[in-house]
Design an enzyme around this catalytic site. Structure first.
Site, PDB file in Angstrom:
ATOM      1  N   VAL A  47      42.593  40.371  47.276  1.00 25.36           N
ATOM      2  CA  VAL A  47      41.457  39.654  47.857  1.00 25.36           C
ATOM      3  C   VAL A  47      41.932  38.679  48.934  1.00 25.36           C
ATOM      4  CG1 VAL A  47      39.464  38.170  47.373  1.00 25.36           C
ATOM      5  CG2 VAL A  47      40.127  39.929  45.734  1.00 25.36           C
ATOM      6  N   CYS A  48      43.068  38.035  48.724  1.00 29.12           N
ATOM      7  CA  CYS A  48      43.583  37.086  49.720  1.00 29.12           C
ATOM      8  C   CYS A  48      43.954  37.805  51.016  1.00 29.12           C
ATOM      9  CB  CYS A  48      44.792  36.340  49.163  1.00 29.12           C
ATOM     10  SG  CYS A  48      44.395  35.300  47.739  1.00 29.12           S
TER      11      CYS A  48
END
Length: 159
Positions: A47-48
């Site tokens: 997600v980052c």
């Protein structure tokens, strides 16, 4: 926790730009504001990576209003430089290796089941030239990305 209308806590930290420079928020306000501080839990995670790549994909929209984007995480500046390289990121990444910025902004989060403590909650703050936080978004769910359209609108309002 820092919120809209607050004065952004000032800080000095390593900045990964391909090299490692020093970044002091108060010194950058005159030339770089509005400044987007996009906090993320950790480089090289799904997600980052998606979040930072989305900021990269939308970077021209921020540059069109003379805004600057910076990612912020607890990763070392050397790891962040590799993360930048692997993802072709053109904006700088601030290393909060000692967790001082995360603590000052009140956004620390733990992954107890993984034994990981004191990383940043996924958060976005927009800081205007006066050092005021004009937009604040903090998620308790590390799997949720910010509303990028909302961030862009907040930056346009702060410009």
């Amino acid at each position: 926790m820092v919120d809209t209308g607050d004065t952004a806590p000032d800080f000095t930290a390593p900045l990964a730009t391909g090299d490692v420079d020093s970044f002091t928020l108060s010194d950058r306000l005159a030339d770089d504001a509005p400044i987007v501080l996009a906090f993320f839990p950790g480089a090289f995670t799904g997600v980052c990576t998606d979040e930072m790549c989305t900021f990269q994909d939308r970077l021209s929209a921020f540059e069109d209003v003379d805004a600057s984007v910076y990612g912020v995480s607890r990763d070392s500046p050397f790891s962040l430089n590799e993360f930048r390289d692997q993802n072709d990121l053109e904006f700088g990444l601030i290393s909060d290796f000692n967790k001082e910025i995360i603590d000052d902004y009140g956004i620390a989060m733990d992954f107890d089941d993984l034994g990981v403590y004191g990383v940043a909650k996924r958060s976005v703050f927009v800081v205007n030239a006066d050092g005021e936080v004009t937009y604040a978004w903090v998620s308790d769910d590390p799997g949720v990305e910010p509303d990028y359209d909302e961030v862009e609108a907040a930056v346009e309002d702060a410009a």
